[in-house]
Write a protein that holds these residues in place. Structure first.
Motif, PDB file in Angstrom:
ATOM      1  N   PRO A 127       0.812  -1.232   0.000  1.00 16.86           N
ATOM      2  CA  PRO A 127       0.000   0.000   0.000  1.00 16.86           C
ATOM      3  C   PRO A 127       0.843   1.278   0.000  1.00 16.86           C
ATOM      4  O   PRO A 127       0.307   2.362  -0.209  1.00 16.86           O
ATOM      5  N   LEU A 128       2.153   1.162   0.221  1.00 20.86           N
ATOM      6  CA  LEU A 128       3.012   2.345   0.169  1.00 20.86           C
ATOM      7  C   LEU A 128       3.159   2.889  -1.245  1.00 20.86           C
ATOM      8  O   LEU A 128       3.549   4.034  -1.437  1.00 20.86           O
ATOM      9  N   VAL A 129       2.863   2.043  -2.256  1.00 24.15           N
ATOM     10  CA  VAL A 129       3.077   2.445  -3.650  1.00 24.15           C
ATOM     11  C   VAL A 129       1.777   3.010  -4.221  1.00 24.15           C
ATOM     12  O   VAL A 129       0.739   2.349  -4.174  1.00 24.15           O
ATOM     13  N   THR A 130       1.850   4.229  -4.751  1.00 24.68           N
ATOM     14  CA  THR A 130       0.646   4.809  -5.351  1.00 24.68           C
ATOM     15  C   THR A 130       0.591   4.560  -6.854  1.00 24.68           C
ATOM     16  O   THR A 130      -0.488   4.455  -7.421  1.00 24.68           O
ATOM     17  N   SER A 131       1.752   4.514  -7.509  1.00 20.68           N
ATOM     18  CA  SER A 131       1.734   4.280  -8.958  1.00 20.68           C
ATOM     19  C   SER A 131       3.101   3.806  -9.412  1.00 20.68           C
ATOM     20  O   SER A 131       4.109   3.994  -8.717  1.00 20.68           O
ATOM     21  N   ILE A 132       3.098   3.184 -10.576  1.00 26.02           N
ATOM     22  CA  ILE A 132       4.351   2.729 -11.177  1.00 26.02           C
ATOM     23  C   ILE A 132       4.370   3.237 -12.616  1.00 26.02           C
ATOM     24  O   ILE A 132       3.456   2.943 -13.392  1.00 26.02           O
ATOM     25  N   GLY A 133       5.381   4.028 -12.925  1.00 22.00           N
ATOM     26  CA  GLY A 133       5.501   4.562 -14.285  1.00 22.00           C
ATOM     27  C   GLY A 133       6.475   3.725 -15.091  1.00 22.00           C
ATOM     28  O   GLY A 133       7.461   3.208 -14.554  1.00 22.00           O
ATOM     29  N   PHE A 134       6.182   3.570 -16.371  1.00 20.71           N
ATOM     30  CA  PHE A 134       7.068   2.823 -17.262  1.00 20.71           C
ATOM     31  C   PHE A 134       7.423   3.733 -18.430  1.00 20.71           C
ATOM     32  O   PHE A 134       6.532   4.265 -19.090  1.00 20.71           O
ATOM     33  N   GLN A 135       8.703   3.914 -18.663  1.00 22.99           N
ATOM     34  CA  GLN A 135       9.136   4.785 -19.760  1.00 22.99           C
ATOM     35  C   GLN A 135      10.017   4.004 -20.725  1.00 22.99           C
ATOM     36  O   GLN A 135      11.031   3.424 -20.317  1.00 22.99           O
ATOM     37  N   THR A 136       9.609   3.963 -21.980  1.00 20.78           N
ATOM     38  CA  THR A 136      10.490   3.438 -23.020  1.00 20.78           C
ATOM     39  C   THR A 136      10.929   4.645 -23.830  1.00 20.78           C
ATOM     40  O   THR A 136      10.563   5.773 -23.531  1.00 20.78           O
ATOM     41  N   GLY A 137      11.697   4.415 -24.876  1.00 24.18           N
ATOM     42  CA  GLY A 137      12.152   5.543 -25.671  1.00 24.18           C
ATOM     43  C   GLY A 137      11.016   6.279 -26.346  1.00 24.18           C
ATOM     44  O   GLY A 137      11.133   7.456 -26.652  1.00 24.18           O
ATOM     45  N   ILE A 138       9.894   5.591 -26.581  1.00 12.88           N
ATOM     46  CA  ILE A 138       8.844   6.220 -27.384  1.00 12.88           C
ATOM     47  C   ILE A 138       7.559   6.470 -26.613  1.00 12.88           C
ATOM     48  O   ILE A 138       6.701   7.211 -27.064  1.00 12.88           O
TER      49      ILE A 138
END
Lengths: 193, 232
Positions: free
Chosen positions: B178-189
């Protein structure tokens, strides 16, 4: 001609007939709305997701907007944002119904972005205010909020640790959070609406 | 109209709204043209009905349901990798496949040590399984998974990145505390953000084997960035 009739028509109203104009409405309000949400969530990513869902909802429901002026459009937009933020505060989740329906993705921040967000929204100052407000809560409320929110203990354990009933523990946490929430809900310097 | 915004992420959203607006305008013009010629809607509806019928039939033909996969023999896995009875279930989170078709999902369960465990798959009719050669086969509910013991900010989530050669997909999935609110994923595009569901489960699926930077946002607003080494 009334004062209202002399005011320029909002891009949101124009977007009802010409959806390609919606971007102009977004550009007019996006940054101010984002700062508004960042100051109330204290979390830039949460604010970005709420901003995205707010505008996606506005785009999907643009034909339901009955006003005409920019002020009316801003009021309508911020009401959507407040509703979403309220649901987020109550449930801890951000609804992404409009974003998913429109096939949109929420971008992530670059490091430069995050620095600009901190500056624009003045989050450090607000976090300090919340900390000060938290420190100034009556000790019984502060202890209850700390155990429930910071340590994430269930209410029965909060009650055990404080030697009080669960009902009293709930009341103390509720009162403490209401005080902090009022601080965040109050208009902040630089808010545009 | 094109006054730049100070925050790149907001500019990215502006581009998405520009595209949405343009698409909606194009569709609107198409509809207007259609109304001027009353015979066309009938033709379009008929063609659409035929296409939809054929597509539905094709989809049914393309994806058949095979026999469920058997449970692994006892002894192949340790107790720590297997679910406690009655704890295994399909989490609510799902994500689309880049090419469409059955979405991807996550099964979650608890093991004997009380850890949070997870396993991915494709979701068809509310069942988690694998697709191979046009056949969907359900995975056993008591199958193994990857497990994690959360430890505050030190270990706020479990995460696995796995490449699936037959489908040429990379799935990044797991469970978050529950400590995590979101997870972002970044690729080159592209960038996307995933909110863990009520079980803490999350999943993102990418075409090929891209380099994916992951940004984990915690409830206090801090972020942890995982930037794995790039493939040579």
């Amino acid at each position: 001609m009334t004062d209202q009739a002399r005011q320029p028509t909002s891009a949101l109203r124009e977007a009802q007939e010409r959806p390609e104009v919606f971007e102009a409405f977004y550009r007019e309000h996006a940054q101010a709305l984002f700062v508004f949400l960042a100051r109330r969530s204290l979390d830039p990513q949460t604010a970005l997701e709420l901003t995205a869902e707010t505008f996606a909802t506005a785009f999907a429901r643009r034909r339901q907007f009955r006003g005409r002026t920019e002020a009316e459009a801003a009021g309508w937009l911020y009401q959507i944002a407040r509703n979403l933020m309220g649901k987020h505060h109550r449930n801890g989740v951000i609804r992404r119904r409009a974003l998913e329906r429109l096939g949109m993705t929420v971008p992530s921040f670059s490091d430069d972005d995050l620095e600009r967000v901190e500056q624009l929204a003045g989050l450090d100052r607000i976090r300090r205010s919340v900390r000060e407000e938290f420190d100034s809560l009556p000790p019984k409320q502060r202890d209850a909020v700390s155990l429930r929110v910071v340590d994430e203990l269930p209410y029965p354990e909060v009650a055990d640790r404080l030697g009080i009933s669960e009902q009293t523990a709930r009341a103390r946490v509720s009162r403490g959070l209401r005080t902090l929430r009022d601080l965040l809900a109050a208009p902040q310097p630089g808010d545009q609406t | 109209m094109n006054q730049p915004l100070d925050i790149d992420a907001l500019e990215d959203l502006a581009a998405q709204f520009r595209q949405l607006g343009n698409e909606a305008a194009t569709n609107r013009h198409r509809r207007r043209r259609t109304i001027k010629r009353p015979t066309r809607p009938v033709l379009i509806a008929a063609v659409t009905a035929v296409v939809l019928t054929c597509t539905a039939s094709a989809a049914t033909l393309v994806l058949r349901e095979g026999t469920p996969l058997p449970e692994a023999p006892a002894g192949d896995f340790t107790a720590d990798q297997l679910p406690l009875p009655e704890t295994s279930r399909l989490a609510g989170v799902q994500t689309t496949d880049p090419a469409g078709g059955a979405p991807w999902g996550v099964r979650v369960f608890s093991n004997a040590a009380g850890a949070h465990c997870f396993a991915p798959g494709r979701v068809v009719d509310g069942k988690l399984g694998v697709i191979s050669g046009g056949v969907f086969r359900e995975l056993p509910l008591r199958g193994p998974g990857t497990c994690v013991q959360f430890n505050g900010r030190e270990v706020p989530l479990g995460m696995v990145a796995r490449y699936y050669p037959p489908e040429d997909r990379t799935a990044i999935y797991g469970v978050a505390s529950p400590l995590v609110t979101s997870i972002g994923f970044q690729t080159g595009i592209r960038s996307q953000t995933v909110i863990p569901d009520s079980d803490g489960a999350y999943i993102a699926v990418f075409e090929g084997e891209p380099h994916v930077r992951r940004i984990i946002t915690l409830t206090d607003g801090t972020r942890q960035v995982l930037d794995p080494p790039r493939n040579p």
